[in-house]
Design an enzyme around this catalytic site. Structure first.
Site, PDB file in Angstrom:
ATOM      1  N   PRO A  40     -14.525  -7.735  44.752  1.00 12.08           N
ATOM      2  CA  PRO A  40     -13.576  -7.630  45.874  1.00 12.08           C
ATOM      3  C   PRO A  40     -12.161  -7.255  45.450  1.00 12.08           C
ATOM      4  O   PRO A  40     -11.322  -6.959  46.301  1.00 12.08           O
ATOM      5  CB  PRO A  40     -13.612  -9.036  46.493  1.00 12.08           C
ATOM      6  N   GLU A  86     -13.418  -2.557  27.023  1.00 12.26           N
ATOM      7  CA  GLU A  86     -13.026  -3.942  26.806  1.00 12.26           C
ATOM      8  C   GLU A  86     -13.336  -4.348  25.361  1.00 12.26           C
ATOM      9  O   GLU A  86     -14.234  -3.787  24.733  1.00 12.26           O
ATOM     10  CB  GLU A  86     -13.777  -4.876  27.769  1.00 12.26           C
TER      11      GLU A  86
END
Length: 338
Positions: A11, A277
């Site tokens: 979200p 990452e």
């Protein structure tokens, strides 16, 4: 019984446009024949991976990863170690969206991205493994890879790909060579390099020509070792990348295909970047898992040379043809018959 699908969405990805379109997206997958449900990821570690794994074990036929490349990476990490792996679809809502770019899925319109499922076209994609983690696009090591760590997430959300370019311009003068030991299928490199990386697609950091001949499903990484850290030379290499991928013939570059790499530091630390990452420190072994997860994609727009597997309808046609040939009378297939 209808097939079940689960949308796992972040979200907070990108500019949060996805949540606004979620009802329409669910309707598109329902139109494609799936019984839909949705799960919003949480800040808890491995939220997307855990949910993807749970759904796969519960028999879901499709997992839709909606978010940036990091969300897709997490979902793949939830599925890749399982014997039964559902198909995947992606709704890009991140910064660079390299994976969506490689699969030719619309990157600026979540509804248009969802509609790719209606074409019913898929690619069985190669997946990389590094230690106990999986990656979908790149693994890398060396000074240049620190770029990704240094770009604040808020800056990436606001300015997108431009944030990487701005940070890259700042970082290049500080790039130093790192001594590394890299063993791969047909060779061994031991020496100083500014970076190495293993690519699974042609789209790396928004550039589509770093790996101009990338295949998505051949079981091979494209490994690039950048042996120089000279600023002028680095800028020249970037010019060659932008000029049609001509860097692959430069003597400062090692450019090979390999299914396995063993990376070790020689002196000091060698940090490893997995899909943008931090993924731990070398020593680390990288394996390519050929055609490991099947993704919905717009294969009409993917170059033929990027996919080695035939279209399912073509494979069915070939099998039917061979079956028909096998049933012919022996003299009908005799080359000397008149």
């Amino acid at each position: 019984m209808r097939k079940r699908a689960r949308i796992i969405y972040n979200p907070t990805s990108g500019r949060e446009a996805l949540t606004h379109d979620l009802v329409e997206i669910l309707g598109i997958f329902e139109q494609a024949g799936y019984e839909m449900s949705a799960y919003a990821t949480t800040p808890a570690p491995n939220s997307a991976a855990d949910e993807a794994r749970r759904c796969a074990k519960d028999g879901f036929e499709l997992i839709v990863a909606a978010g940036g490349d990091g969300t897709i990476n997490q979902v793949v990490n939830g599925l890749a170690g399982l014997k039964r792996r559902p198909k995947m679809a992606i709704i890009p809502a991140g910064t660079t969206n390299d994976y969506a770019r490689a699969l030719h899925i619309p990157r600026d319109n979540p509804v248009a991205a969802a509609k790719v499922v209606l074409k019913n076209q898929t690619v069985k994609m190669d997946i990389g493994q590094a230690g106990d983690q999986y990656f979908i696009n790149i693994a890398a090591g060396g000074m240049l890879t620190e770029l990704t760590y240094d770009v604040p997430s808020q800056l990436k959300s606001i300015f997108g790909y431009a944030a990487y370019l701005a940070k890259g311009a700042e970082l290049l003068p500080r790039v130093k060579p790192v001594e590394m030991d890299l063993k791969y299928d047909d060779g061994h490199f031991k020496g100083k390099a500014s970076m190495f990386f293993l690519a699974l697609t042609n789209s790396v950091g928004g550039f589509e020509k770093i790996v101009p001949d990338a295949s998505l499903d051949d079981g091979k990484f494209t490994m690039i070792i950048v042996k120089t850290s000279n600023l002028a030379k680095m800028l020249h290499l970037m010019t060659l990348v932008l000029n049609g991928g001509k860097h692959i013939n430069d003597p400062s570059i090692i450019y090979v295909k390999t299914s396995k790499v063993v990376a070790k530091p020689v002196n000091g630390r060698l940090m490893i970047n997995l899909d943008g990452e931090y993924g731990g420190d070398a020593p680390m072994t990288f394996h390519n898992f050929k055609q490991h997860i099947e993704f919905f994609a717009d294969t009409d727009r993917i170059p033929n040379e990027a996919i080695t597997t035939a279209d399912p309808e073509l494979q069915d046609a070939e099998r039917n043809f061979m079956s028909a040939v096998d049933q012919l009378p022996a003299d009908a297939t005799d080359s000397d018959s008149e």
